[in-house]
Design a protein around this motif. Sequence first.
Motif, PDB file in Angstrom:
ATOM      1  N   UNK A 128       0.842  -1.205   0.000  1.00 53.64           N
ATOM      2  CA  UNK A 128       0.000   0.000   0.000  1.00 53.64           C
ATOM      3  C   UNK A 128       0.876   1.253   0.000  1.00 53.64           C
ATOM      4  N   UNK A 129       1.950   1.248   0.787  1.00 49.74           N
ATOM      5  CA  UNK A 129       2.872   2.389   0.818  1.00 49.74           C
ATOM      6  C   UNK A 129       3.489   2.634  -0.558  1.00 49.74           C
ATOM      7  N   UNK A 130       3.687   1.575  -1.330  1.00 54.71           N
ATOM      8  CA  UNK A 130       4.226   1.716  -2.679  1.00 54.71           C
ATOM      9  C   UNK A 130       3.241   2.353  -3.647  1.00 54.71           C
ATOM     10  N   UNK A 131       1.961   2.095  -3.432  1.00 57.27           N
ATOM     11  CA  UNK A 131       0.926   2.663  -4.307  1.00 57.27           C
ATOM     12  C   UNK A 131       0.467   4.039  -3.841  1.00 57.27           C
ATOM     13  N   UNK A 132       0.485   4.251  -2.536  1.00 53.02           N
ATOM     14  CA  UNK A 132       0.042   5.530  -1.975  1.00 53.02           C
ATOM     15  C   UNK A 132       1.209   6.127  -1.195  1.00 53.02           C
ATOM     16  N   UNK A 133       1.923   7.027  -1.842  1.00 53.99           N
ATOM     17  CA  UNK A 133       3.131   7.576  -1.236  1.00 53.99           C
ATOM     18  C   UNK A 133       2.808   8.614  -0.158  1.00 53.99           C
ATOM     19  N   UNK A 134       3.848   9.138   0.431  1.00 53.82           N
ATOM     20  CA  UNK A 134       3.715  10.105   1.522  1.00 53.82           C
ATOM     21  C   UNK A 134       2.899  11.335   1.116  1.00 53.82           C
ATOM     22  N   UNK A 135       3.051  11.769  -0.108  1.00 60.09           N
ATOM     23  CA  UNK A 135       2.306  12.952  -0.573  1.00 60.09           C
ATOM     24  C   UNK A 135       0.793  12.719  -0.512  1.00 60.09           C
ATOM     25  N   UNK A 136       0.348  11.509  -0.833  1.00 58.53           N
ATOM     26  CA  UNK A 136      -1.093  11.212  -0.762  1.00 58.53           C
ATOM     27  C   UNK A 136      -1.586  11.223   0.684  1.00 58.53           C
ATOM     28  N   UNK A 137      -0.787  10.718   1.610  1.00 54.71           N
ATOM     29  CA  UNK A 137      -1.179  10.704   3.018  1.00 54.71           C
ATOM     30  C   UNK A 137      -1.194  12.127   3.576  1.00 54.71           C
ATOM     31  N   UNK A 138      -0.230  12.954   3.182  1.00 53.22           N
ATOM     32  CA  UNK A 138      -0.223  14.355   3.609  1.00 53.22           C
ATOM     33  C   UNK A 138      -1.450  15.080   3.077  1.00 53.22           C
ATOM     34  N   UNK A 139      -1.774  14.851   1.816  1.00 54.09           N
ATOM     35  CA  UNK A 139      -2.945  15.498   1.210  1.00 54.09           C
ATOM     36  C   UNK A 139      -4.230  15.035   1.892  1.00 54.09           C
ATOM     37  N   UNK A 140      -4.306  13.759   2.236  1.00 53.69           N
ATOM     38  CA  UNK A 140      -5.496  13.239   2.913  1.00 53.69           C
ATOM     39  C   UNK A 140      -5.659  13.880   4.289  1.00 53.69           C
ATOM     40  N   UNK A 141      -4.549  14.099   4.974  1.00 51.38           N
ATOM     41  CA  UNK A 141      -4.613  14.745   6.291  1.00 51.38           C
ATOM     42  C   UNK A 141      -5.067  16.196   6.153  1.00 51.38           C
ATOM     43  N   UNK A 142      -4.574  16.888   5.157  1.00 49.23           N
ATOM     44  CA  UNK A 142      -4.892  18.308   4.980  1.00 49.23           C
ATOM     45  C   UNK A 142      -6.292  18.531   4.402  1.00 49.23           C
ATOM     46  N   UNK A 143      -6.858  17.524   3.766  1.00 46.99           N
ATOM     47  CA  UNK A 143      -8.143  17.691   3.075  1.00 46.99           C
ATOM     48  C   UNK A 143      -9.292  18.002   4.020  1.00 46.99           C
ATOM     49  N   UNK A 144      -9.205  17.534   5.241  1.00 46.92           N
ATOM     50  CA  UNK A 144     -10.315  17.714   6.179  1.00 46.92           C
ATOM     51  C   UNK A 144      -9.811  18.305   7.489  1.00 46.92           C
ATOM     52  N   UNK A 145      -9.633  19.629   7.493  1.00 50.00           N
ATOM     53  CA  UNK A 145      -9.170  20.283   8.712  1.00 50.00           C
ATOM     54  C   UNK A 145     -10.278  20.308   9.762  1.00 50.00           C
ATOM     55  N   UNK A 146     -11.509  20.292   9.326  1.00 52.93           N
ATOM     56  CA  UNK A 146     -12.659  20.267  10.240  1.00 52.93           C
ATOM     57  C   UNK A 146     -13.622  19.173   9.785  1.00 52.93           C
ATOM     58  N   UNK A 147     -14.366  18.643  10.729  1.00 51.56           N
ATOM     59  CA  UNK A 147     -15.346  17.609  10.431  1.00 51.56           C
ATOM     60  C   UNK A 147     -16.671  17.969  11.074  1.00 51.56           C
ATOM     61  N   UNK A 148     -17.723  17.255  10.722  1.00 47.93           N
ATOM     62  CA  UNK A 148     -19.014  17.494  11.344  1.00 47.93           C
ATOM     63  C   UNK A 148     -19.075  16.905  12.749  1.00 47.93           C
ATOM     64  N   UNK A 149     -18.349  15.850  12.980  1.00 47.72           N
ATOM     65  CA  UNK A 149     -18.327  15.240  14.306  1.00 47.72           C
ATOM     66  C   UNK A 149     -17.266  15.912  15.158  1.00 47.72           C
ATOM     67  N   UNK A 150     -17.566  16.063  16.440  1.00 55.27           N
ATOM     68  CA  UNK A 150     -16.526  16.505  17.361  1.00 55.27           C
ATOM     69  C   UNK A 150     -15.618  15.300  17.552  1.00 55.27           C
ATOM     70  N   UNK A 151     -14.368  15.486  17.296  1.00 55.44           N
ATOM     71  CA  UNK A 151     -13.467  14.343  17.368  1.00 55.44           C
ATOM     72  C   UNK A 151     -12.093  14.758  17.807  1.00 55.44           C
TER      73      UNK A 151
END
Length: 168
Positions: A128-151
């Motif tokens: 999975x790390x080979x198919x989804x590199x660090x840049x994809x994980x960083x982008x996924x983290x940044x994509x949702x700075x806020x959510x509808x649920x308190x978490x």
Amino acid sequence: MALVSDGRFVEDGWRRLADEETLPKSGKAIVSLARLEHALANLPAGVSLGVNLPNTTEPASLAAALPRLELIEIAFPAFADGRGFSLARLIRRAGFKGELRASGRLLADQYAHALGCGFDTVEIPDDIAGRQDEAQWRAARAAHARTYQRGYVAPGSILDARRKAAAK
């Protein structure tokens, strides 16, 4: 295995012990749930203790061990098996403050949800790390700075931010 923390691939300082391995005298050790009671009774005080849990574990069974644990690793046997997310929320609600790690076949698309459920790190197989590199994980983290649920991703929620803005 690759370890993702804050959207980056990082070194893992923990050592996963097989059930037949001798307990270490120092360092950071992860034991299986079957071996947890033995490790709690026999591990020297200077050793950091973690436990690897199946996603079917009953959170109440960990209550007595939570103060001694520094890491809880929850197994995700398949990306479509979300029971680990529920278990993470229940463990956080029980008061666990240490590192909560998702381990298994998670995808970058699930990263924001994992963080929202209380996970700090995600351990993924090399394929999975080979198919989804660090840049994809960083982008996924940044994509949702806020959510509808308190978490656990950010303080407040989208609804809290709207209420605050409307009150001004």
